[in-house]
Write an enzyme that holds these catalytic residues in place. Structure first.
Site, PDB file in Angstrom:
ATOM      1  N   TRP A  32      49.134  38.244  44.545  1.00  0.00           N
ATOM      2  CA  TRP A  32      49.546  39.251  43.514  1.00  0.00           C
ATOM      3  C   TRP A  32      50.109  38.519  42.370  1.00  0.00           C
ATOM      4  CZ3 TRP A  32      50.702  44.984  44.318  1.00  0.00           C
ATOM      5  CH2 TRP A  32      49.653  45.490  44.864  1.00  0.00           C
ATOM      6  N   LYS A  33      50.682  37.181  42.596  1.00  0.00           N
ATOM      7  CA  LYS A  33      51.207  36.608  41.476  1.00  0.00           C
ATOM      8  C   LYS A  33      52.512  37.535  40.953  1.00  0.00           C
ATOM      9  CE  LYS A  33      47.191  33.738  40.498  1.00  0.00           C
ATOM     10  NZ  LYS A  33      46.463  33.019  39.781  1.00  0.00           N
ATOM     11  N   GLU A  82      50.591  27.155  39.956  1.00  0.00           N
ATOM     12  CA  GLU A  82      51.344  27.790  38.894  1.00  0.00           C
ATOM     13  C   GLU A  82      52.977  27.406  39.248  1.00  0.00           C
ATOM     14  OE1 GLU A  82      49.715  31.685  39.413  1.00  0.00           O
ATOM     15  OE2 GLU A  82      47.988  30.939  38.319  1.00  0.00           O
ATOM     16  N   GLY A 107      43.246  35.875  43.586  1.00  0.00           N
ATOM     17  CA  GLY A 107      44.406  36.332  42.776  1.00  0.00           C
ATOM     18  C   GLY A 107      44.008  37.745  42.003  1.00  0.00           C
TER      19      GLY A 107
HETATM   20  P1  PGA Z   1      42.264  33.985  40.601  1.00  0.00           P
HETATM   21  O1  PGA Z   1      43.601  33.318  41.361  1.00  0.00           O
HETATM   22  O2  PGA Z   1      41.410  34.450  42.038  1.00  0.00           O
HETATM   23  O3  PGA Z   1      42.709  34.921  39.714  1.00  0.00           O
HETATM   24  O4  PGA Z   1      41.332  32.731  39.801  1.00  0.00           O
HETATM   25  C1  PGA Z   1      43.519  32.407  42.479  1.00  0.00           C
HETATM   26  C2  PGA Z   1      44.776  32.023  42.667  1.00  0.00           C
HETATM   27  O5  PGA Z   1      45.704  31.475  41.947  1.00  0.00           O
HETATM   28  O6  PGA Z   1      45.278  31.897  44.152  1.00  0.00           O
END
Ligand code: PGA
Length: 232
Positions: A8-9, A87, A215
């Site tokens: 989910w970041k 990230e 993500g």
């Molecule tokens: P994304 O992110 O599916 O939005 O490309 C994947 C992740 O960073 O784990």
């Protein structure tokens, strides 16, 4: 059993979580689902999906303002933690050494680390992917204990661009060979980067792709449930 990690970041609130968890309750699947939520959403759910965190402190409990320790994550019922996401490497300058340390701390607390590795766009263009990935892998994994590897090319995260099937196959074979050489052949290897329902089939049957990490598409039932469906 295939694995699907939702990352989910820095997104989502309690309502979003409730919405996804209640939608997941009705899903019948053989896939193991791990939802890696922000710290603010980790507590308080009886759910059949496994809950994971997205970071773990380098330090134990104590005077480390703002940090969330392994002991705290364990107390919250967390079973998995993402370490070394690109990230975190980019915005928090986490090195392989830090990632390895965090993976070791997770294991000491009974939490399985999901160790992320991935090359940059320029490494990819210059044919350096394999050497970069090999170094990241060997330097980032924990000393002992079980873990999961997530191969996520940096240029594929959040861009809508994915590697070809043969690129993923060749990198996953290499990762498997390296892990085998370290007597850790049973480690699951996931692919991540712009996963959505329509590209699941492209990756999921590749040898040594043991699952996927999504993500953006993991945030809502409308996009996450079709991924689960296509994994079966
Ligand atoms: P994304 O992110 O599916 O939005 O490309 C994947 C992740 O960073 O784990």
């Amino acid at each position: 059993m295939k694995i699907l990690v939702g990352n989910w970041k820095s997104n989502g609130n309690r309502k979003d979580k409730q919405k996804l968890l209640s939608a997941l309750k009705k899903v019948k699947t053989n896939t193991k689902i791990i939802l890696c939520l922000p710290f603010t959403l980790l507590y308080g759910d009886k759910t059949k999906v496994s809950i994971g965190a997205q970071d773990i402190s380098l330090y134990p409990n104590g005077a480390y303002t703002g940090d969330i320790s392994g002991e705290m994550l364990k107390d919250a019922g967390v079973k998995y933690v993402i370490v070394g996401h690109s990230e975190r490497r980019k915005y928090h300058h986490e090195t392989n050494e830090i990632v390895k340390h965090k993976a070791n701390i997770a294991i000491q607390n009974g939490i399985t680390p999901i160790v992320c590795i991935g090359e940059s766009e320029s490494d990819h263009k210059n044919g350096k992917t394999k050497s970069v990935i090999k170094k990241m892998l060997t330097e980032s994994i924990p000393d002992n204990g079980g873990f999961i590897v997530a191969y996520e090319p940096r240029w594929a995260i959040g861009t809508g661009i994915t590697p070809t099937k043969s690129e993923v196959e060749s990198i996953h074979n290499m990762i498997f060979d390296v892990l085998k050489g370290l007597n850790r052949a049973r480690t699951p290897i996931l692919y991540g980067g712009s996963i959505k329902a329509s590209n699941v089939k492209k990756f999921i049957d590749i040898p040594h792709v043991d699952g996927l990490m999504a993500g953006r598409a993991s945030l809502k039932p409308e996009t996450f449930l079709p991924i689960i469906k296509n994994m079966n």
